[in-house]
Design a protein around this motif. Structure first.
Motif, PDB file in Angstrom:
ATOM      1  N   LEU B  13       0.833  -1.211   0.000  1.00  0.00           N
ATOM      2  CA  LEU B  13       0.000   0.000   0.000  1.00  0.00           C
ATOM      3  C   LEU B  13       0.865   1.257   0.000  1.00  0.00           C
ATOM      4  O   LEU B  13       0.603   2.215  -0.731  1.00  0.00           O
ATOM      5  CB  LEU B  13      -0.946  -0.008   1.209  1.00  0.00           C
ATOM      6  CG  LEU B  13      -2.090  -1.023   1.145  1.00  0.00           C
ATOM      7  CD1 LEU B  13      -2.775  -1.168   2.494  1.00  0.00           C
ATOM      8  CD2 LEU B  13      -3.103  -0.627   0.077  1.00  0.00           C
ATOM      9  N   VAL B  14       1.916   1.250   0.840  1.00  0.00           N
ATOM     10  CA  VAL B  14       2.799   2.420   0.922  1.00  0.00           C
ATOM     11  C   VAL B  14       3.476   2.660  -0.428  1.00  0.00           C
ATOM     12  O   VAL B  14       3.568   3.801  -0.895  1.00  0.00           O
ATOM     13  CB  VAL B  14       3.849   2.222   2.043  1.00  0.00           C
ATOM     14  CG1 VAL B  14       4.891   3.338   2.002  1.00  0.00           C
ATOM     15  CG2 VAL B  14       3.160   2.197   3.408  1.00  0.00           C
ATOM     16  N   LEU B  16       2.357   2.080  -3.278  1.00  0.00           N
ATOM     17  CA  LEU B  16       1.368   2.718  -4.151  1.00  0.00           C
ATOM     18  C   LEU B  16       1.404   4.240  -3.997  1.00  0.00           C
ATOM     19  O   LEU B  16       1.434   4.986  -4.977  1.00  0.00           O
ATOM     20  CB  LEU B  16      -0.021   2.203  -3.713  1.00  0.00           C
ATOM     21  CG  LEU B  16      -1.113   2.046  -4.732  1.00  0.00           C
ATOM     22  CD1 LEU B  16      -0.747   0.958  -5.719  1.00  0.00           C
ATOM     23  CD2 LEU B  16      -2.417   1.657  -4.008  1.00  0.00           C
ATOM     24  N   GLY B  17       1.416   4.684  -2.718  1.00  0.00           N
ATOM     25  CA  GLY B  17       1.433   6.117  -2.415  1.00  0.00           C
ATOM     26  C   GLY B  17       2.721   6.768  -2.878  1.00  0.00           C
ATOM     27  O   GLY B  17       2.705   7.858  -3.461  1.00  0.00           O
ATOM     28  N   ILE B  18       3.844   6.095  -2.651  1.00  0.00           N
ATOM     29  CA  ILE B  18       5.143   6.655  -3.026  1.00  0.00           C
ATOM     30  C   ILE B  18       5.201   6.878  -4.537  1.00  0.00           C
ATOM     31  O   ILE B  18       5.673   7.903  -5.006  1.00  0.00           O
ATOM     32  CB  ILE B  18       6.289   5.684  -2.621  1.00  0.00           C
ATOM     33  CG1 ILE B  18       6.292   5.494  -1.105  1.00  0.00           C
ATOM     34  CG2 ILE B  18       7.638   6.178  -3.139  1.00  0.00           C
ATOM     35  CD1 ILE B  18       7.062   6.493  -0.297  1.00  0.00           C
ATOM     36  N   VAL B  20       2.754   7.515  -6.551  1.00  0.00           N
ATOM     37  CA  VAL B  20       1.950   8.691  -6.909  1.00  0.00           C
ATOM     38  C   VAL B  20       2.738   9.965  -6.623  1.00  0.00           C
ATOM     39  O   VAL B  20       2.817  10.878  -7.452  1.00  0.00           O
ATOM     40  CB  VAL B  20       0.611   8.696  -6.136  1.00  0.00           C
ATOM     41  CG1 VAL B  20      -0.129  10.008  -6.361  1.00  0.00           C
ATOM     42  CG2 VAL B  20      -0.258   7.521  -6.559  1.00  0.00           C
ATOM     43  N   ALA B  78      -7.121   3.312   0.209  1.00  0.00           N
ATOM     44  CA  ALA B  78      -5.839   2.625   0.431  1.00  0.00           C
ATOM     45  C   ALA B  78      -5.268   3.036   1.788  1.00  0.00           C
ATOM     46  O   ALA B  78      -4.795   2.199   2.572  1.00  0.00           O
ATOM     47  CB  ALA B  78      -4.868   2.972  -0.691  1.00  0.00           C
ATOM     48  N   ASP B  79      -5.330   4.344   2.061  1.00  0.00           N
ATOM     49  CA  ASP B  79      -4.814   4.864   3.322  1.00  0.00           C
ATOM     50  C   ASP B  79      -5.588   4.267   4.500  1.00  0.00           C
ATOM     51  O   ASP B  79      -5.002   3.841   5.497  1.00  0.00           O
ATOM     52  CB  ASP B  79      -4.931   6.393   3.312  1.00  0.00           C
ATOM     53  CG  ASP B  79      -4.692   6.989   4.685  1.00  0.00           C
ATOM     54  OD1 ASP B  79      -3.724   6.560   5.349  1.00  0.00           O
ATOM     55  OD2 ASP B  79      -5.487   7.863   5.104  1.00  0.00           O
ATOM     56  N   LYS B  82      -4.720   0.589   5.060  1.00  0.00           N
ATOM     57  CA  LYS B  82      -3.404   0.465   5.695  1.00  0.00           C
ATOM     58  C   LYS B  82      -3.556   0.644   7.208  1.00  0.00           C
ATOM     59  O   LYS B  82      -3.019  -0.119   8.013  1.00  0.00           O
ATOM     60  CB  LYS B  82      -2.461   1.526   5.127  1.00  0.00           C
ATOM     61  CG  LYS B  82      -1.066   1.476   5.744  1.00  0.00           C
ATOM     62  CD  LYS B  82      -0.317   2.793   5.499  1.00  0.00           C
ATOM     63  CE  LYS B  82       0.744   3.038   6.554  1.00  0.00           C
ATOM     64  NZ  LYS B  82       1.013   4.450   6.740  1.00  0.00           N
TER      65      LYS B  82
END
Lengths: 646, 364
Positions: B13-14, B16-18, B20, B78-79, B82
């Protein structure tokens, strides 16, 4: 014949009627068919005259200036004393022209205040009329008492039988004590709406020679504007019926004479007339004549007509609107309007550029009709067909004329009046199949598209405006020219306005039957980003559509001059002009739409960015401020100024 | 799908954020590559007898008017997932929706308006990081009911499913082994019925007792928990599965969802599909064999025909038997609900129809 036939009997009741008498019975033809229209038509006729008169002065001055200019051109030494003098004269004339640009004042006032007298049981007992001219009347029961006094706040009237004491209270009503046969009654007189107005129109034109005044204002079909078919000059009026019809209308409805005052130069006195029309003989009847010392202009004319009418303070058919539109069509004119309440509105001029003088023209051969051509052949003083063609028509030179005559198999030397109908037809056919230059444009005086744009901007402060002046065209041998404009947004209301002009005169009535309306309705406005129900009729939205037709002879559908006849070529020209404007509007609307879309897009990205930034920073454990900065930099990088200046 | 540890899930999940944030840094349009969950991106795997996901992706961009909001919503979910995994808390998908629904500051717009917006995004994330919802501590309130000679340990509590009266055992939202364990079971097969009313009828007649079987219903289109528990019982207890639905395209499809999986959740088929499940009925041959009265026929409507046509094209309906069944149904032009069996007698289904069908192996 012994004169006993039925025809003889009938002949006894057949007599000619005077023109005035005819129009007395046919008011509608002249635009006096309703009380609202009557007062408007009166203003319109007077204002048309005033504008024409003021223009006369301008054109004369321009002609003089031109003469000096030509003289300078002929001089060998352009710097000689003579040339300098002439140049100075020209510059003085230019200043003078600005000084004499039309300055018109229109004032509508109530001719009288009317009061309704009621007794204690609220039964109507009579009326009071307080008139501007001081000739007041009070009627109670069956008595009518006239009394002369200006400024009437209270009055006493006495007779053998009765006494009246009247005084105005602070509500503007009269409190009346009426004593008759030693019986005292108390009445209240409340103000009612008046139906009598005085229309006063004053201009700074050249003035009218005193002897001419009665004829100009009191003889129908008199004037310099009446022209024969087959040529002429662009002007507001065309038949010379207008102002005298207004005088006649006032006379018919109120019985009061028209007041005309005119001054032709600072040295001459202002001469006034009180005039009526002898309707049987179509001739003026002078009631009074004298000098008016209160007339302060250096030159100019004022006419006052008292009439029955209904005054509209606003709306499409109001006088206010008429004057506003008149000022749009005549951007060099200043028009002041004072309404019955005393409210003053000034429609300022947006330009000091004087109008172009429309020159007299001969008929243009294209589009001329058989009847007209026949009449022209009969009436001409030209001795040969060749000279008839070259001199009675515009744009036909000797070689063109010969070509036409040859094609029509006619003899160039024959007398025009001796042409047979078949020969005239042959001639017409050949004229029309021959290529002839378009009519000269100097016979037409359009408003000019730049001036229209300026005026529309001043009136409506639109967000978009465009205008176009088409090249002149010909219908029935008459040159005409179309101008159109479209204004969008701004102060315009969400109701489409159609503004129609003919020879710089707003057309306030007859919208349904007008070629302009037809042309506008026929266009598919949906193709130009506007909504239009069913693809017909007026487009919808905050939009004003203006169409002006100017011509030596505007083809009106009736004598009231309110609607343009639908000649195919005229319809076509109007549509082309409108399409040109509509394309511009479409470009603007689409550009605006694109920009809005762009802004909307960016706003969407900005809107979700706060949420996204927060979630991203939590998800990744990165500092929120830092992620926010990254987002902002990305938006700036991608959308630049659109993002920064959103 | 592979079973991942919580730590691995969080890492995914993290990441994914990175990604973006890195795209944004470069001024690029951040995109999420989400495997498509539509008919065009599934295939029928004949070897396993399951519907499986192909490898087509759908790009979801942030700087795209149509996708911007969905993109933001995806990251929000997603956040939140997590956080759930970190906290080791469990939420229903409806509760998740409520934890995320709020007004965007400064605008008259919500992050989410309805649960219909958040549910598909949860599925997106499942395929995006290749982890099942059940492992993301998310569950849907399930509706299925189970009864029969089996003892279950549910969150430590021992439950005898033969002693639950008329209501039966409500299948929980998550039925993974850490929540639900099977203890003793004497059943010989599992009977799945489409409708709740039919389940209640059979339960009242103690069908499962008389026939020594487990009786399950998903109350119409089954949710994930019913499908998952069926699969587990089928594989772990080695019980055959028989499915009994209405005779119409919708009933047939429900059967196929239990058997081969669904199009929308193709990635879940392996965990839930029972390729060996048999379709008992109600089917065309039953109409004659059991002499169904005319009054039980319901005329098929436009929607029914349309669905029937779609069904006949699905790869997993391309067997001779099924094509025959679908063709005959089309010709017949009527549907029959399983409830209609009561017209033949109130205990007809329990005493005659089902037992004979199973005995005669009269299934597809």
């Amino acid at each position: 014949m012994d004169g006993n036939t039925i025809a003889h009997e009938l002949a006894k009741s057949q007599k000619s009627i005077s023109v005035a008498e005819f129009f007395e019975k046919n008011r509608h033809l002249l635009g006096f068919d309703s009380p609202i229209k009557a007062i408007l038509t009166c203003v319109k006729e007077a204002v048309d005259n005033s504008l024409d008169a003021s223009e006369e002065v301008i054109f004369e001055l321009k002609r003089r200036a031109l003469k000096y200019y030509k003289e300078i051109q002929k001089l060998k030494d352009k710097n000689s004393e003579r040339a300098k003098k002439l140049k100075e004269k020209i510059s003085n004339l230019k200043k003078e022209i600005i000084h004499v640009l039309p300055d018109i004042e229109v004032r509508i006032s109530e001719a009288q205040e009317e009061f309704r007298i009621v007794d204690k049981s609220n039964t109507r007992r009579g009326t009071i009329s307080i008139r501007k001219d001081g000739k007041n009347i009070i009627r109670i029961d069956d008595k009518e008492i006239k009394f002369e006094r200006q400024r009437v706040s209270n009055f006493k009237l006495k007779d053998k039988e009765f006494e009246i004491f009247a005084s105005k209270n602070n509500k503007g009503e009269y409190e009346i004590e009426y004593i008759v046969n030693d019986l005292k009654e108390k009445f209240i007189a409340k103000k009612t709406t008046t139906t009598r107005y005085i229309v006063s129109v004053q201009d700074n034109g050249p003035g009218i020679v005193p002897e001419q005044i009665p004829k100009i204002f009191c003889k129908l079909l008199y004037g310099s504007k009446f022209q024969s078919l087959g040529g002429g000059k662009q002007s507001r009026g065309q038949q010379g019926i207008g102002i005298s019809a207004a005088v006649l209308y006032g006379q018919l409805t109120t019985g009061r004479p028209a007041y005309v005052v005119s001054k032709i130069s600072p040295r001459d006195p202002a001469v006034y007339y009180k005039l009526l029309i002898d309707t049987l003989n179509n001739s003026p009847e002078i009631i009074e004549k004298g000098f008016d010392d209160d007339f302060t202009l250096e030159h100019g004319t004022r006419i006052e007509i008292e009439l029955e009418g209904t005054y509209l303070s606003s709306g499409e058919k109001s006088i206010f609107e008429f004057l506003r539109l008149t000022s749009i069509a005549n951007p060099y004119a200043k028009i002041t309007f004072i309404d019955p309440t005393g409210k003053k509105t000034i429609f300022q001029r947006t330009t000091e550029k004087p109008p172009k003088e429309p020159l007299k023209v001969k008929a243009h051969p294209h589009g001329i009709e058989i009847g007209t051509l026949q009449r022209m052949c009969k009436n001409t003083d030209k001795r040969s067909l060749l000279s008839f063609l070259t001199q009675d028509f515009s744009r036909i030179g000797a070689s063109k004329a010969k070509e036409i005559i040859k094609k029509a198999k006619l003899n160039p030397k024959m007398k025009p009046s001796e042409l047979t109908r078949a020969q005239v037809e042959a001639l017409l056919k050949k004229i029309q199949s021959t290529n002839i230059m378009k009519p000269p444009t100097d016979c037409l005086s359009p408003i000019d598209h730049d001036a229209i744009i300026k005026e529309l901007k001043a009136e409506f402060e639109p967000e978009f405006v465009t205008a176009v002046t088409r090249e002149p065209e010909v219908y029935r041998g008459m040159p005409f020219q179309i101008e159109a404009a479209i204004a969008y947004g701004g102060n315009l209301k969400d109701e489409t306005r159609l503004i129609r002009f003919a020879n710089k005169v707003p057309l306030m009535y007859g919208r349904g039957g007008c070629a302009i309306t037809k042309a506008v309705s026929d266009l598919d406005w949906r193709r130009y980003s506007l909504s239009q129900s069913g693809g017909r009729g007026l487009p919808q939205g905050k939009i004003a559509i203006l169409v002006h037709i100017c011509s030596v002879w505007v083809p009106f559908t009736s004598e009231s001059k309110s609607a343009i006849a639908s000649y195919p070529i005229i319809l076509k020209e109007i549509k082309l002009a409108l399409q040109e404007c509509a394309r511009q509007l479409n470009n603007y609307l689409r550009r605006r739409h694109r920009e809005q879309r762009k802004k909307q897009r960016i706003n969407i990205f900005v809107k979700y960015s706060t949420e996204l930034v927060l979630a991203l920073s939590r998800l990744t454990g990165k500092n929120e401020k830092e992620v926010e900065k990254i987002m902002k930099e990305c938006l700036t990088k991608r959308y630049g100024d659109d993002y920064v200046n959103r | 799908m592979i079973m991942l540890t919580d730590k691995e899930i969080i890492e995914k999940l993290v990441k994914l954020g990175i990604k973006v944030i890195n795209d944004l840094k470069k001024g690029e349009n951040p995109a999420l590559n989400i495997p498509l969950r539509s008919l065009s991106n599934v295939y029928y795997d004949e070897n396993t007898g399951l519907i499986k996901l192909k490898d087509s992706f759908q790009e979801r961009y942030y700087f795209n008017i149509g996708q911007s909001k969905k993109f933001m919503q995806t990251i929000l979910i997603a956040d939140r997932i997590k956080w759930l995994v970190e906290q080791n808390k469990t939420l229903s998908i409806r509760q998740l929706f409520y934890t995320l629904k709020h007004t965007i500051p400064g605008f008259k717009e919500n992050t989410f308006d309805t649960q219909d917006e958040s549910d598909p995004i949860i599925e997106d994330i499942e395929v995006l990081i290749d982890v099942l919802r059940e492992n993301l501590n998310l569950f849907a309130s399930s509706k299925g009911v189970l009864a029969g000679p089996i003892t279950i340990i549910d969150s430590g509590d021992e439950i005898d499913l033969s002693k639950l009266g008329s209501a039966g055992y409500g299948v929980p939202g998550i039925v993974e082994p850490d929540v639900v364990k099977f203890k003793d079971c004497n059943a010989e097969y599992i009977l799945v019925v489409e409708k709740d009313a039919v389940w209640a009828r059979l339960n009242e007649d103690k069908y499962w007792k008389k026939n020594n079987c487990l009786l399950l219903t998903g109350k119409g289109q089954p949710s994930r928990a019913e499908r998952r528990i069926l699969k587990r019982m089928h594989t772990e207890l080695k019980l055959p599965v028989y499915i009994f639905t209405d005779m119409d395209p919708w009933g047939y499809y429900i059967y196929s969802v239990y058997k081969q999986g669904s199009i929308n959740l193709a990635y879940f088929s392996e965990k839930s599909g029972v390729p060996k499940a048999k379709f008992l009925g109600f089917k065309m041959s039953d109409v004659k064999n059991y002499n169904m009265p005319q009054d039980s026929f319901i005329k098929m409507g436009d929607q029914d025909y349309k669905r029937l046509k779609e069904l006949s094209k699905y790869a997993w309906f391309q067997t001779k038997e099924w094509q025959k069944e679908l063709k005959e149904l089309k010709k017949f032009g009527n549907k029959i609900e399983q409830d209609a069996l009561v017209m033949k007698g109130i205990e007809f289904a329990a005493k005659e129809y089902l037992p004979t069908k199973i005995e005669n192996k009269d299934w597809i």
